[in-house]
Design an enzyme around this catalytic site. Structure first.
Site, PDB file in Angstrom:
ATOM      1  N   SER A 159       0.838  -1.200   0.000  1.00 13.78           N
ATOM      2  CA  SER A 159       0.000   0.000   0.000  1.00 13.78           C
ATOM      3  C   SER A 159       0.877   1.255   0.000  1.00 13.78           C
ATOM      4  CB  SER A 159      -0.960  -0.057   1.205  1.00 13.78           C
ATOM      5  OG  SER A 159      -2.013   0.855   1.058  1.00 13.78           O
ATOM      6  N   ASP A 315      -9.330  -5.711  -4.902  1.00 13.79           N
ATOM      7  CA  ASP A 315      -8.759  -4.553  -4.204  1.00 13.79           C
ATOM      8  C   ASP A 315      -9.350  -3.253  -4.736  1.00 13.79           C
ATOM      9  OD1 ASP A 315      -7.222  -2.646  -2.958  1.00 13.79           O
ATOM     10  OD2 ASP A 315      -5.291  -3.455  -3.594  1.00 13.79           O
ATOM     11  N   HIS A 345      -7.066  -6.189  -0.719  1.00 16.77           N
ATOM     12  CA  HIS A 345      -5.877  -5.334  -0.640  1.00 16.77           C
ATOM     13  C   HIS A 345      -4.630  -6.031  -0.099  1.00 16.77           C
ATOM     14  CE1 HIS A 345      -3.830  -1.527  -0.629  1.00 16.77           C
ATOM     15  NE2 HIS A 345      -3.743  -1.437   0.692  1.00 16.77           N
TER      16      HIS A 345
END
Length: 367
Positions: A159, A315, A345
């Site tokens: 991320s 995601d 994710h």
């Protein structure tokens, strides 16, 4: 009057009971928070002789920061893990979902400037910027290579960590064998638009009146919006992205499971646990405008290290389609894009066995 006194007495008993219960919970939490990490043991529960399991302080960019280092064999390849957020360390979540990765790598879980165990109210606000974080990452990578006697190390970002990781590997390719990106951030402003529209579609699809109303009332921040606008926007939008299966994991519909992992984590002291959310908000406030305004489509068209991107097809925090578009235009000496059909994710946590197998294979190839 007697009834009033009796009611007052009952209230006092209840209040005392509540206080005792809360005090007991604090004591239990305190006892569960020694700030240490367990040794790595074999199947018989004996310490593995060449393992490493430590919590250490290191100074990066004139600021003391914390590393949690764990590996079954200290001679294995070194993997610097860059957590997401900004400001959300993931060691405690990986320990609950993917501790097996420590069998193949010396995992260095860095709690970044202003996050988790590296949080302090004394951190200069002006140091909370992307260039400083890239500098910290470079400095740490050099220290790790020297400490473990390696020519280079591997770098993995999840991320927000994927933005930091790819930018660092792009600027300092000589430090890294490979770059592994998970939930790749590449143009988050566009990604947030995709994410919001998807959440709205899901709200209609599920006939969720509360979601339709809440999402419809949101005003999407413009490209020049400051942290305040985003801090108002994101909690509501992320709530529904998670509810509809596009968040941290496909199955997680709220934050409570992560909260419980945090409260149980012995690597965190009581103070660390109390500061975790505060640190996350502090980091996001100061770093989010740069996350939103960085467009890797314009900044990176080629890399000098192998690039491997892992993306959950569900995601919608860092949308799959956008990450795939970025990957397709990227040039690298070796590259591959891995789709995880059962993940949102966090494929490193949701489909950890397949994830670990690929990472191990590519790391061996690069060395």
């Amino acid at each position: 009057m007697k009834r009033f006194k009796k009611a007052l007495k009952i209230f006092a008993y209840l209040l005392s009971g509540l206080f005792i219960m809360l005090f007991g919970l604090v004591i239990v939490l305190w006892l569960k928070s020694p700030g240490t990490t367990d040794p790595i043991v074999d199947a018989n529960g004996k310490d593995m002789p060449n393992s490493i399991a430590s919590i250490e302080k290191v100074t990066l960019g004139d600021l003391e920061q914390t590393l949690i280092i764990r590996g079954a064999d200290r001679t294995k390849p070194v993997m610097l893990f860059l957590h997401g957020g900004p400001g959300s360390p993931e060691f405690i979540f990986l320990r609950n979902t993917n501790s097996a990765i420590e069998n193949d790598f010396v995992m260095v879980y860095w709690e970044q400037r202003g996050a988790g165990k590296s949080y302090s109210a004394e951190i200069p606000v002006e140091s909370m910027n992307l260039n400083q974080f890239i500098s910290d990452t470079k400095e740490l990578s050099e220290l790790l290579a020297k400490r473990f006697g390696k020519d280079k190390i591997h770098i993995m970002g999840h991320s927000w960590g994927s933005l930091l990781g790819i930018l660092t590997a792009h600027q300092y390719p000589e430090l890294f064998y490979t770059y592994f990106g998970i939930g790749q951030v590449c143009h988050q402003y566009k990604g947030e638009r995709i994410s919001t529209e998807w959440a709205k579609e899901q709200a209609v699809k599920h006939k969720d009146k509360d979601a339709i109303e809440a999402l419809g009332a949101l005003r999407f921040p413009d490209s020049l919006a400051g942290s305040e606008a985003w801090m108002d926007y994101l909690p509501i939008e992320r709530k529904y992205v998670m509810q509809f299966g596009g968040g941290v994991t496909r199955e997680m519909k709220g934050m409570w499971p992560l909260v419980m992992m945090l409260l149980e984590a012995k690597e965190y002291t009581f103070g660390d646990k109390m500061n975790y959310l505060k640190a996350s908000m502090f980091s996001t406030k100061h770093l989010w405008p740069e996350v939103i305004n960085t467009n890797l489509f314009r900044e990176i068209d080629s890399m000098q290290v192998p690039v491997y991107i892992f993306q959950g097809i569900h995601d919608y925090q860092t949308p799959y389609a956008l990450a795939k578009d970025f990957y397709d235009q990227l040039k690298a000496p070796q590259k591959a894009f891995y789709t995880f059909e059962n993940s949102a994710h966090s494929p490193l946590m949701e489909e950890s066995e397949r994830f670990n197998s690929i990472v191990k294979e590519k790391a061996v190839e690069s060395e």
